[in-house]
Motif scaffolding. Structure first.
Motif, PDB file in Angstrom:
ATOM      1  N   SER A 113       0.836  -1.197   0.000  1.00 31.40           N
ATOM      2  CA  SER A 113       0.000   0.000   0.000  1.00 31.40           C
ATOM      3  C   SER A 113       0.872   1.249   0.000  1.00 31.40           C
ATOM      4  CB  SER A 113      -0.915   0.005   1.230  1.00 31.40           C
ATOM      5  OG  SER A 113      -0.130   0.069   2.411  1.00 31.40           O
ATOM      6  N   PRO A 114       0.405   2.332  -0.639  1.00 28.68           N
ATOM      7  CA  PRO A 114       1.186   3.575  -0.625  1.00 28.68           C
ATOM      8  C   PRO A 114       1.392   4.073   0.795  1.00 28.68           C
ATOM      9  CG  PRO A 114      -0.604   3.666  -2.228  1.00 28.68           C
ATOM     10  CD  PRO A 114      -0.841   2.453  -1.399  1.00 28.68           C
ATOM     11  N   GLY A 115       2.517   4.720   1.011  1.00 28.66           N
ATOM     12  CA  GLY A 115       2.807   5.244   2.339  1.00 28.66           C
ATOM     13  C   GLY A 115       4.298   5.293   2.578  1.00 28.66           C
ATOM     14  N   PRO A 116       4.694   5.626   3.781  1.00 29.02           N
ATOM     15  CA  PRO A 116       6.128   5.701   4.089  1.00 29.02           C
ATOM     16  C   PRO A 116       6.838   4.377   3.796  1.00 29.02           C
ATOM     17  CG  PRO A 116       4.817   6.630   5.875  1.00 29.02           C
ATOM     18  CD  PRO A 116       3.856   5.970   4.948  1.00 29.02           C
ATOM     19  N   ARG A 121       6.333  -1.303   8.383  1.00 24.11           N
ATOM     20  CA  ARG A 121       4.994  -0.990   7.876  1.00 24.11           C
ATOM     21  C   ARG A 121       4.625  -1.918   6.734  1.00 24.11           C
ATOM     22  NH1 ARG A 121       2.122   1.411   3.998  1.00 24.11           N
ATOM     23  NH2 ARG A 121       3.954   1.709   2.692  1.00 24.11           N
ATOM     24  N   TYR A 125       1.595  -4.624   6.723  1.00 27.95           N
ATOM     25  CA  TYR A 125       0.538  -4.602   5.709  1.00 27.95           C
ATOM     26  C   TYR A 125       0.318  -5.991   5.120  1.00 27.95           C
ATOM     27  CZ  TYR A 125      -2.008  -3.665   1.421  1.00 27.95           C
ATOM     28  OH  TYR A 125      -2.936  -3.697   0.417  1.00 27.95           O
ATOM     29  N   VAL A 150       7.240   2.395  -3.049  1.00 32.57           N
ATOM     30  CA  VAL A 150       7.558   1.682  -1.808  1.00 32.57           C
ATOM     31  C   VAL A 150       8.615   0.614  -2.090  1.00 32.57           C
ATOM     32  CG1 VAL A 150       6.637   0.328   0.111  1.00 32.57           C
ATOM     33  CG2 VAL A 150       5.201   2.051  -0.996  1.00 32.57           C
TER      34      VAL A 150
END
Length: 311
Positions: A113-116, A121, A125, A150
């Motif tokens: 998933s998009p994100g840091p 993380r 996920y 990512v």
């Protein structure tokens, strides 16, 4: 469900399918059938649908399930089909995944998933994804940081395949990424880490070297699937020189297809030229070839076909 799901030994060429549209932008059912037949006729081992090349992010939920159902029905269990189910929400992801598996899919493909870009993380996920899918749904982890933003380290990939038995396959698209293939191959199939199937994307641009590093095949959408099939077959037969000779014959058009932000329009134009789809349209917002582009592409196709005949 098909008689054979994807697993840790899966190899060969899983062609990533385009999603054909009509001139008005609707999903083209007749061309979907033609495209499936085209891929089967060219000897692919499997198919992957609703990926980035399939413009899955531009489809409604109803279009996605309808397209998946049509492809799976047309394939009829002759080859395994992997369905891309990446979504912003886990409920939507799990719903599409379970629909696809019930309709006959061999597994699902999931991107982070998009994100840091934080390793814990990413691990968290995929643990949530596997819990939502349940233990009977095989997962192909899509590692494509150029698009997702990512990056995932080889160490995290190996940790995930140890911790989550459903993660049986890596779709490798990191670039540069040959060292990562070597690391994942060396780190899996050991006493503490099960083997992981590795299929590679990026249009097949580095396929001979990826196979030499331990990849099991290709999962990409190059519009001449017979090249991918022959390169993998020759390599598996112990003839890497033959594999590279075939690859080299297609390299100019392969490179042309890999233009960022434009390559999908090229790929669809080639599929249209080869009679696999009725219309080369991409869904808006998407690129479109100019008359100059089309003339340039037709010249490349003609030169490629001449080289292949000579080979």
């Amino acid at each position: 469900m098909p008689s054979q799901l994807i697993d840790r030994q899966t190899n060969g060429v899983f062609i990533i399918s385009a999603t054909p549209f009509t001139e008005t932008g609707a999903v083209d059912d007749a061309s979907t059938d033609r495209l499936v037949d085209f891929y089967l006729e060219h000897g692919v081992t499997g198919m992957t649908i609703l990926g980035i090349m399939g413009e899955a992010n531009k489809l409604t939920a109803e279009e996605a399930t309808g397209f998946a159902a049509r492809v799976l029905k047309r394939v009829g269990g002759r080859i395994p089909v992997v369905v891309g189910v990446s979504a912003a929400g886990l409920d939507n992801l799990a719903s599409l995944a379970h629909f696809a598996m019930d309709a006959g899919a061999a597994g699902v493909m999931v991107a982070p998933s998009p994100g840091p870009a934080v390793e814990d993380r990413v691990r968290g996920y995929f643990h949530q994804v596997c819990a939502a899918l349940g233990p009977d749904v095989p997962v192909c982890l899509q590692d494509f940081p150029q698009t997702t933003g990512v990056p995932i380290s080889a160490a995290t990939i190996l940790t995930l395949t140890r911790d989550c038995p459903q993660i049986v396959m890596l779709k490798h698209e990191d670039c540069p990424g040959l060292a990562k293939i070597s690391a994942v191959r060396a780190g899996s199939g050991t006493a503490d880490t099960p083997r992981l199937s590795i299929l590679c994307g990026n249009g097949g641009l580095y396929l001979p070297q990826e196979l030499a590093r331990g990849a099991d095949g290709a999962m990409t959408g190059f519009a001449f699937p017979e090249m991918l099939v022959e390169v993998v077959r020759a390599h598996q037969a112990g003839d890497p020189d033959r594999a590279e000779d075939v690859f080299d014959a297609y390299l100019p058009i392969l490179r042309y297809e890999q233009q960022p932000g434009y390559g999908l329009a090229v790929r669809k134009a080639v599929l249209h030229h080869r009679g696999a789809i009725a219309c080369p349209r991409t869904r808006a917002p998407g690129p479109k070839l100019s008359p100059t582009d089309e003339a340039e592409l037709l010249r490349l196709i003609a030169r490629t076909e001449k080289k292949v005949k000579e080979l």
